[in-house]
Enzyme design. Sequence first.
Site, short mmCIF file in Angstrom:
data_model
loop_
_atom_site.label_atom_id
_atom_site.label_comp_id
_atom_site.label_asym_id
_atom_site.label_seq_id
_atom_site.Cartn_x
_atom_site.Cartn_y
_atom_site.Cartn_z
N ASP A 284 2.14 11.41 -7.00
CA ASP A 284 3.32 10.56 -6.83
C ASP A 284 3.98 10.27 -8.19
OD1 ASP A 284 4.94 8.83 -5.06
OD2 ASP A 284 4.07 7.19 -6.23
N GLU A 327 5.30 15.44 -7.68
CA GLU A 327 6.60 14.94 -7.26
C GLU A 327 7.37 14.58 -8.52
OE1 GLU A 327 8.87 11.15 -5.25
OE2 GLU A 327 7.07 10.96 -6.44
#
Length: 562
Positions: A284, A327
């Site tokens: 993330d 990401e």
Amino acid sequence: MMTQTPSRAAVLVTAGLVLLSGCGERPSDTTTTAAAVTAAQTRAAAFWNSATVYFLLTDRFANGDSTNDLALGRAQDGAVLRSFQGGDLAGLLQQLETGYFDSLGVTAIWMTPFVEQIQGSVDEGTGKTYGYHGYWTRDWTAVDPALGTMDDLRAVVDAAHRRGIRVLMDAVINHTGPVTSLDPQWPDGWVRTEPRCGYTDYATTVECTLVANLPDIRTDSDAPVDLPGPLLDKWEQEGRLEEEVAELDAYFARTGYPRGPRYYVMKWLTDWVREFGFDGYRMDTAKHFEEAVSAELKREAEQAFADWKAAHPDLVIDDLPFYLMGEVYNYDVANGRGFDFGNRTVDFFAIGYDGLINFGFKRDAAGPLDDFFTRYAAALRDGALRGCAILNYASSHDDGAPYDPDRKDPRGTATRLLLAPGGAQIYYGDELARPLKVPGAQGDANLRSFMNWDDLARGGTTAEVLEHWRKLGRFRRAHPAVGAGAHRRLQAEPYIFSRKLDTDRVLVALDQGDGPKTIPVFDVFPEGTALVDAYSGMRGTVAGGKISLTTPSGLVLLSEPR
Ligand SMILES: [Ca+2]
Ligand SMILES: [Ca+2]
């Protein structure tokens, strides 16, 4: 391995050694020499570029246990689609066991973070919101009770592995959850609470809070920190304080890392890999912390994965290495290897990432198919991304501008996504045309409605759309050339293309019309080759450089029968 507290410089030098395990060839620079693409990297990239990854919000996918719906006393008083909605690991397990993912050709599942979330709620300007999405951590060492138990998690990962489906853990290291009346702020040595990120250069992307009240972990700091008092109290109440502390002591003794904040989080994140066998991380907010952090984390995760494999030989799928997928918001295949922060360009593939999410797909998919098919395949096979992987998506949980936001053409979305070079992310409900706009919802809540199983149960168009996704997904799984092969346009109108690997070859023809059709196969298949159309199941033989079939669809997916 280091045996004493290292300086920051020593940590960075050690991180440099990890660069050898990153993706593919890398440019020469002062710290590394250009390395050839290894056989293992080539195999891993081929797998992940032909993978079909099913991304789901566990709270929004399937409710298998209604007794946990109100865990931790969280109320149903959030704004529209901003409270917990009941989905859980038990529901995910049920869908695994019905074969839902197998029928879609899914080869990996990425679920939102399952670690325990803040107890309270906050309003970031889009309404009262709970941590149903998993990105607001309260305790990295526990499964959120609304999603289930450790045993539930183990059952999900084991069931997936038994079906040959890999599982990616969504890993958060950049921030804690927001502060609420029930969730105190972590101590100052752990987090910074200002400034807010301005996103204009490296520092205002990394050393800052993404939004107000989202404390940013001091991932840059080696200064030792003690465990937060509230976490110690929690563990004490749960009867595992001594065990958790002893494990941390052993970890710091083994690694020699200083007791800086990021090293605690790394221990907690990699424990899930060592215990459950997650096949990779979906990292993330990968552009919001320092590069060395990713390199260090990957090394620890690789060790944890090796430990798990050694302890669970019956559950090991194969020898593919641990996968790190980032990401990096707004990374685009067109960027090649470099991501530009404004005043600094970072090659994420050189710091341990094997793959990155491709935020350019939704735009590219609106243009001519062959334009981006050609460009993606060239980049991945012989271009800047050789030995690396990408993950394309049409819709996702926080992209307010998805491809086809009104679900006008869910079949066309599948055709573009599942036939594109590179990994394909199916966002839960893409395959059922789940609405991406919900009356009363604000912001990303629109993208996160509960899975529309009811629409599927009614049959009709929804079931037909799903059948289209299933045919393409299974074709993709059966033929790694679809995602990872060399692409060649054979005919512009109607569009025909081929994909080839040494061990696999396919020919895809679009817009052929319903009924009888004769399709040129060019030099892809020799005269006399028996072929099957994966879309209709019809078979034929190449004669005069062509194959004649009668099928009900204009889409034809040709390969040699297995
Ligand atoms: Ca539930
Ligand atoms: Ca940060």
